[in-house]
Design a protein around this motif. Sequence first.
Motif, PDB file in Angstrom:
ATOM      1  N   SER A  74       9.382  -2.631   1.829  1.00 26.26           N
ATOM      2  CA  SER A  74       9.326  -2.724   0.238  1.00 26.26           C
ATOM      3  C   SER A  74       7.842  -2.911   0.018  1.00 26.26           C
ATOM      4  O   SER A  74       7.153  -3.609   0.211  1.00 26.26           O
ATOM      5  CB  SER A  74      10.293  -3.963  -0.122  1.00 26.26           C
ATOM      6  N   VAL A  75       7.738  -1.881  -1.247  1.00 21.64           N
ATOM      7  CA  VAL A  75       6.151  -1.868  -1.520  1.00 21.64           C
ATOM      8  C   VAL A  75       6.558  -1.931  -3.191  1.00 21.64           C
ATOM      9  O   VAL A  75       7.181  -1.026  -3.959  1.00 21.64           O
ATOM     10  CB  VAL A  75       5.334  -0.616  -1.341  1.00 21.64           C
ATOM     11  N   SER A  76       5.899  -2.784  -3.663  1.00 22.40           N
ATOM     12  CA  SER A  76       5.922  -2.983  -5.306  1.00 22.40           C
ATOM     13  C   SER A  76       4.642  -3.281  -5.966  1.00 22.40           C
ATOM     14  O   SER A  76       4.092  -4.261  -5.437  1.00 22.40           O
ATOM     15  CB  SER A  76       6.881  -3.873  -5.693  1.00 22.40           C
ATOM     16  N   PRO A  77       4.035  -2.538  -6.911  1.00 23.97           N
ATOM     17  CA  PRO A  77       4.777  -1.168  -7.322  1.00 23.97           C
ATOM     18  C   PRO A  77       4.599  -0.102  -6.334  1.00 23.97           C
ATOM     19  O   PRO A  77       3.340  -0.189  -5.514  1.00 23.97           O
ATOM     20  CB  PRO A  77       4.103  -1.151  -8.441  1.00 23.97           C
ATOM     21  N   ARG A  78       5.300   1.004  -6.180  1.00 18.42           N
ATOM     22  CA  ARG A  78       5.120   1.982  -5.536  1.00 18.42           C
ATOM     23  C   ARG A  78       4.284   2.926  -6.129  1.00 18.42           C
ATOM     24  O   ARG A  78       4.375   3.007  -7.560  1.00 18.42           O
ATOM     25  CB  ARG A  78       6.330   2.498  -5.081  1.00 18.42           C
ATOM     26  N   ALA A  79       3.621   3.845  -5.351  1.00 21.69           N
ATOM     27  CA  ALA A  79       2.690   4.734  -5.919  1.00 21.69           C
ATOM     28  C   ALA A  79       3.356   5.860  -6.645  1.00 21.69           C
ATOM     29  O   ALA A  79       4.541   6.186  -6.077  1.00 21.69           O
ATOM     30  CB  ALA A  79       1.443   5.298  -4.988  1.00 21.69           C
ATOM     31  N   THR A  80       3.039   6.312  -7.542  1.00 15.70           N
ATOM     32  CA  THR A  80       3.852   7.650  -8.405  1.00 15.70           C
ATOM     33  C   THR A  80       3.919   8.843  -7.314  1.00 15.70           C
ATOM     34  O   THR A  80       2.769   9.333  -7.089  1.00 15.70           O
ATOM     35  CB  THR A  80       3.105   7.832  -9.649  1.00 15.70           C
ATOM     36  N   SER A  81       5.102   9.244  -7.110  1.00 13.81           N
ATOM     37  CA  SER A  81       5.066  10.328  -6.167  1.00 13.81           C
ATOM     38  C   SER A  81       4.738  11.731  -6.799  1.00 13.81           C
ATOM     39  O   SER A  81       5.188  11.961  -7.917  1.00 13.81           O
ATOM     40  CB  SER A  81       6.497  10.371  -5.610  1.00 13.81           C
ATOM     41  N   ALA A 237      13.102   7.725   0.785  1.00 13.20           N
ATOM     42  CA  ALA A 237      12.780   6.554   0.019  1.00 13.20           C
ATOM     43  C   ALA A 237      11.906   6.840  -1.269  1.00 13.20           C
ATOM     44  O   ALA A 237      12.223   6.619  -2.510  1.00 13.20           O
ATOM     45  CB  ALA A 237      11.934   5.407   0.572  1.00 13.20           C
ATOM     46  N   GLU A 238      11.085   7.833  -0.647  1.00  7.13           N
ATOM     47  CA  GLU A 238      10.062   8.306  -2.046  1.00  7.13           C
ATOM     48  C   GLU A 238      10.753   9.338  -2.911  1.00  7.13           C
ATOM     49  O   GLU A 238      10.735   9.229  -4.235  1.00  7.13           O
ATOM     50  CB  GLU A 238       8.868   9.225  -1.418  1.00  7.13           C
ATOM     51  N   LEU A 239      11.585  10.111  -2.454  1.00  6.32           N
ATOM     52  CA  LEU A 239      12.441  10.806  -3.210  1.00  6.32           C
ATOM     53  C   LEU A 239      13.662  10.330  -4.274  1.00  6.32           C
ATOM     54  O   LEU A 239      13.722  10.326  -5.371  1.00  6.32           O
ATOM     55  CB  LEU A 239      13.145  11.916  -2.598  1.00  6.32           C
ATOM     56  N   ALA A 279      14.823  -0.785  -0.439  1.00  4.97           N
ATOM     57  CA  ALA A 279      13.426  -0.986  -0.674  1.00  4.97           C
ATOM     58  C   ALA A 279      12.607  -0.111  -1.919  1.00  4.97           C
ATOM     59  O   ALA A 279      11.577  -0.611  -1.943  1.00  4.97           O
ATOM     60  CB  ALA A 279      12.626  -0.209   0.827  1.00  4.97           C
ATOM     61  N   VAL A 280      13.523   0.383  -2.481  1.00  3.55           N
ATOM     62  CA  VAL A 280      13.126   1.247  -3.597  1.00  3.55           C
ATOM     63  C   VAL A 280      13.669   0.591  -4.902  1.00  3.55           C
ATOM     64  O   VAL A 280      13.813   1.079  -5.919  1.00  3.55           O
ATOM     65  CB  VAL A 280      13.239   2.622  -3.718  1.00  3.55           C
TER      66      VAL A 280
END
Length: 356
Positions: A74-81, A237-239, A279-280
């Motif tokens: 889990s990453v917060s905040p996630r980078a903008t894809s 996860a990114e999508l 995770a997202v």
Amino acid sequence: MSDIDEPSRGGDEDAQRAPRRRPLVSRRTLVWAGVAVGGLAALGGGALIYRDIRRSAGPEGTWVELNPIVPVPSVSPRATSPAFEQPLGETTVAVWAHADDDIIFANPHLAGVIASGATLRTVFVTAGDAGRGLDYAKQREAGIRAAYDRMRGSTSAWETREITLLSGARVTRFVPVDDPRLSITVLRLPDGNLSAKGFPSTGDAGLTQLINGTVPALRPIDDGPTLDASRLAETLAELIHAGSPRSVTTNVPHESAFARGDHPDHSCVGSLVRAVAPAVGVAAEAVTYYIGYPSQHQPVNVEGDALASKVDVYETYASQDPVVTCDTASACLAQPGFGQWLRRSYAKAESELQLR
């Protein structure tokens, strides 16, 4: 749904089909000609078709044990894809193994999402190529775009973009020029086959081998960058995160009792989504899983106008797929497996998966 090594999907993928002349009889009439049996004193043509469908069995996938999916951190905040899409109302992200899983197993719900004006972001993980190459996979992709056109009531062009994700994966995205609330993103990983052994033309490997560690990575059939198991999980996860979903739909995961006899690719994708969604920020109760092949063992629950509409959408898809093509609603319903699945759609929440 994918694979083509069962008799019901026989056909020459290289054959060029002439444009079809649309039947003058309505599709709804054709559906009922194929399925209505009540009140008949003697068996007519439609009833005979229905009787034969009831006697025929759809394909079942080979059961193979699957290693647990390694969770995505889990990453917060996630980078903008680079795949980020602006939310346009309530959003569903749908992740499927093959182009047609959604219209076969998740309709009429899918059509309802589109008709409601909500946003739908669809992801197909494998090319559904059945070892037949990229040209055939692209025919299936054209078929699913045509099916979406049918559901949304437009035949405007679709824009095509190639996107390199933060994960390093390269995906292809299709968006209707007149309807940005819809998109279809494809990863084009090799089809894993009903046997879960893949196809010789793609190295006898698929999602099952990748997750179980018997192959180190898979290369998409369009020669995109290879994906190992951790990169594939991060890609999904990114999508999912890029779609900003309120809800997620996908195939039933391998851990569910409803996965027995399903296509191995379906089970792999369901398990991947179930593992990466938390995770997202997608809660377990926001994910809906649709039963695949084993739905044929459940009672019929799609009938009447809903069935007519569902078959109409499937027939539109099938007109682009030279292996499963069917020219009338009754012919589509007569296909072993497909006829049973089209009459059924079973959604399961996390609490209903009967986890093993």
